[in-house]
Motif scaffolding. Sequence first.
Motif, PDB file in Angstrom:
ATOM      1  N   TRP A  19       9.180 -17.120   2.985  1.00 52.33           N
ATOM      2  CA  TRP A  19       8.362 -17.572   4.105  1.00 52.33           C
ATOM      3  C   TRP A  19       8.922 -17.136   5.454  1.00 52.33           C
ATOM      4  CZ3 TRP A  19       5.633 -22.937   3.596  1.00 52.33           C
ATOM      5  CH2 TRP A  19       4.749 -22.904   2.510  1.00 52.33           C
ATOM      6  N   SER A  20       9.753 -16.106   5.471  1.00 55.88           N
ATOM      7  CA  SER A  20      10.295 -15.616   6.745  1.00 55.88           C
ATOM      8  C   SER A  20       9.171 -15.046   7.597  1.00 55.88           C
ATOM      9  CB  SER A  20      11.357 -14.542   6.503  1.00 55.88           C
ATOM     10  OG  SER A  20      10.761 -13.324   6.117  1.00 55.88           O
ATOM     11  N   GLN A  21       9.419 -14.971   8.881  1.00 61.29           N
ATOM     12  CA  GLN A  21       8.448 -14.407   9.820  1.00 61.29           C
ATOM     13  C   GLN A  21       8.958 -13.073  10.375  1.00 61.29           C
ATOM     14  OE1 GLN A  21       5.430 -15.085  10.358  1.00 61.29           O
ATOM     15  NE2 GLN A  21       5.096 -17.213   9.803  1.00 61.29           N
ATOM     16  N   GLU A  22       9.600 -12.295   9.519  1.00 53.04           N
ATOM     17  CA  GLU A  22      10.111 -10.991   9.942  1.00 53.04           C
ATOM     18  C   GLU A  22       8.964 -10.009  10.135  1.00 53.04           C
ATOM     19  OE1 GLU A  22      13.379 -10.153  10.638  1.00 53.04           O
ATOM     20  OE2 GLU A  22      13.621 -12.326  10.454  1.00 53.04           O
ATOM     21  N   PRO A  23       9.043  -9.175  11.167  1.00 52.78           N
ATOM     22  CA  PRO A  23       8.001  -8.164  11.397  1.00 52.78           C
ATOM     23  C   PRO A  23       8.223  -6.931  10.525  1.00 52.78           C
ATOM     24  CG  PRO A  23       9.680  -7.977  13.071  1.00 52.78           C
ATOM     25  CD  PRO A  23      10.061  -9.172  12.214  1.00 52.78           C
ATOM     26  N   LEU A  24       7.253  -6.050  10.527  1.00 51.96           N
ATOM     27  CA  LEU A  24       7.412  -4.768   9.850  1.00 51.96           C
ATOM     28  C   LEU A  24       8.440  -3.916  10.591  1.00 51.96           C
ATOM     29  CD1 LEU A  24       3.709  -3.699   9.140  1.00 51.96           C
ATOM     30  CD2 LEU A  24       5.298  -4.899   7.623  1.00 51.96           C
ATOM     31  N   THR A  25       9.152  -3.112   9.835  1.00 49.39           N
ATOM     32  CA  THR A  25      10.040  -2.119  10.435  1.00 49.39           C
ATOM     33  C   THR A  25       9.190  -0.899  10.813  1.00 49.39           C
ATOM     34  OG1 THR A  25      10.459  -1.085   8.295  1.00 49.39           O
ATOM     35  CG2 THR A  25      11.990  -2.842   8.981  1.00 49.39           C
ATOM     36  N   GLN A  26       9.785   0.059  11.513  1.00 51.22           N
ATOM     37  CA  GLN A  26       9.059   1.295  11.823  1.00 51.22           C
ATOM     38  C   GLN A  26       8.632   1.998  10.531  1.00 51.22           C
ATOM     39  OE1 GLN A  26       7.852   2.508  14.758  1.00 51.22           O
ATOM     40  NE2 GLN A  26       8.466   0.460  15.409  1.00 51.22           N
ATOM     41  N   GLU A  27       9.492   1.958   9.522  1.00 44.63           N
ATOM     42  CA  GLU A  27       9.146   2.539   8.218  1.00 44.63           C
ATOM     43  C   GLU A  27       7.941   1.816   7.625  1.00 44.63           C
ATOM     44  OE1 GLU A  27       8.968   4.915   4.944  1.00 44.63           O
ATOM     45  OE2 GLU A  27      10.158   5.261   6.746  1.00 44.63           O
ATOM     46  N   GLY A  28       7.919   0.493   7.741  1.00 44.59           N
ATOM     47  CA  GLY A  28       6.803  -0.293   7.234  1.00 44.59           C
ATOM     48  C   GLY A  28       5.494   0.048   7.922  1.00 44.59           C
ATOM     49  N   ILE A  29       5.552   0.243   9.214  1.00 49.66           N
ATOM     50  CA  ILE A  29       4.351   0.630   9.968  1.00 49.66           C
ATOM     51  C   ILE A  29       3.845   1.988   9.481  1.00 49.66           C
ATOM     52  CG2 ILE A  29       3.504   1.304  12.254  1.00 49.66           C
ATOM     53  CD1 ILE A  29       5.444  -0.900  13.379  1.00 49.66           C
ATOM     54  N   LYS A  30       4.758   2.938   9.268  1.00 49.98           N
ATOM     55  CA  LYS A  30       4.369   4.266   8.766  1.00 49.98           C
ATOM     56  C   LYS A  30       3.728   4.161   7.385  1.00 49.98           C
ATOM     57  CE  LYS A  30       7.992   6.734  11.220  1.00 49.98           C
ATOM     58  NZ  LYS A  30       9.287   7.425  11.072  1.00 49.98           N
ATOM     59  N   GLU A  31       4.307   3.310   6.510  1.00 51.22           N
ATOM     60  CA  GLU A  31       3.746   3.126   5.162  1.00 51.22           C
ATOM     61  C   GLU A  31       2.303   2.643   5.234  1.00 51.22           C
ATOM     62  OE1 GLU A  31       7.897   1.701   2.938  1.00 51.22           O
ATOM     63  OE2 GLU A  31       6.475   0.208   3.703  1.00 51.22           O
ATOM     64  N   VAL A  32       2.056   1.675   6.106  1.00 47.63           N
ATOM     65  CA  VAL A  32       0.716   1.091   6.221  1.00 47.63           C
ATOM     66  C   VAL A  32      -0.257   2.091   6.845  1.00 47.63           C
ATOM     67  CG1 VAL A  32      -0.631  -0.798   7.208  1.00 47.63           C
ATOM     68  CG2 VAL A  32       1.654  -1.246   6.301  1.00 47.63           C
ATOM     69  N   GLU A  33       0.194   2.856   7.817  1.00 53.93           N
ATOM     70  CA  GLU A  33      -0.676   3.872   8.407  1.00 53.93           C
ATOM     71  C   GLU A  33      -1.058   4.930   7.375  1.00 53.93           C
ATOM     72  OE1 GLU A  33       1.548   5.008  11.910  1.00 53.93           O
ATOM     73  OE2 GLU A  33       0.579   3.435  13.098  1.00 53.93           O
ATOM     74  N   LEU A  34      -0.112   5.321   6.527  1.00 48.96           N
ATOM     75  CA  LEU A  34      -0.392   6.288   5.467  1.00 48.96           C
ATOM     76  C   LEU A  34      -1.398   5.705   4.465  1.00 48.96           C
ATOM     77  CD1 LEU A  34       0.225   9.019   4.178  1.00 48.96           C
ATOM     78  CD2 LEU A  34       2.151   7.938   3.004  1.00 48.96           C
ATOM     79  N   LEU A  35      -1.204   4.459   4.070  1.00 47.47           N
ATOM     80  CA  LEU A  35      -2.147   3.806   3.166  1.00 47.47           C
ATOM     81  C   LEU A  35      -3.534   3.742   3.794  1.00 47.47           C
ATOM     82  CD1 LEU A  35      -2.893   2.176   0.620  1.00 47.47           C
ATOM     83  CD2 LEU A  35      -2.115   0.134   1.847  1.00 47.47           C
ATOM     84  N   SER A  36      -3.602   3.419   5.082  1.00 45.57           N
ATOM     85  CA  SER A  36      -4.888   3.340   5.783  1.00 45.57           C
ATOM     86  C   SER A  36      -5.655   4.657   5.697  1.00 45.57           C
ATOM     87  CB  SER A  36      -4.683   2.959   7.248  1.00 45.57           C
ATOM     88  OG  SER A  36      -4.108   1.685   7.351  1.00 45.57           O
TER      89      SER A  36
END
Length: 183
Positions: A19-36
């Motif tokens: 239940w942490s409220q950690e944000p996405l890392t830059q790598e995480g943002i790239k992963e999601v943009e690629l999936l999009s």
Amino acid sequence: MKLYLVRHGQDTLNKRGGWSQEPLTQEGIKEVELLSQKIKDIKFDYIIASDLQRTVQTANIIRSRLLFPKDIILDGCLREVNNGLLAGMDNELALEKFPNLFWNTLDWEESYPQGESPTQFFERISNWYQNFLSEYRTSNNVLIVTHQGVIDILLCIINNKSFSNKKVHYKIKCGQMITIVIE
């Protein structure tokens, strides 16, 4: 109905999730943009997401890239297991304060300190899925943005497999998607 299960993008690696409220890392943002990019031609009826920061951020990136016109439906029932006091705790501190306490070391009825047990987590997700089917059964394409543990339980339920916290039954990487056809 087609159900698209997305695991949020990578978040902070040196902290306990749950239940942490950690944000996405830059790598995480790239992963999601690629999936999009990969799913840009799918017309979703709904986007439903866990209300934790990393999933909300993931869903918002997808929504903006797809120009999805509706609001994202946030649902606290789609949160990862409630790991109580360990949520967002630095990994080294967690090992010091709670040595050998991990998801797969909990007994079925044993809860994290101030958190959930595996049975409570399973029941929460199972109940959510039954309610989801009642409400969205006539939809064509629904995107669910959630967590590894939630996806593991959902896939066990959908595939009529027994669930246990002692192993991962269906592994999905951060920023990845699994498509399921619900009859």
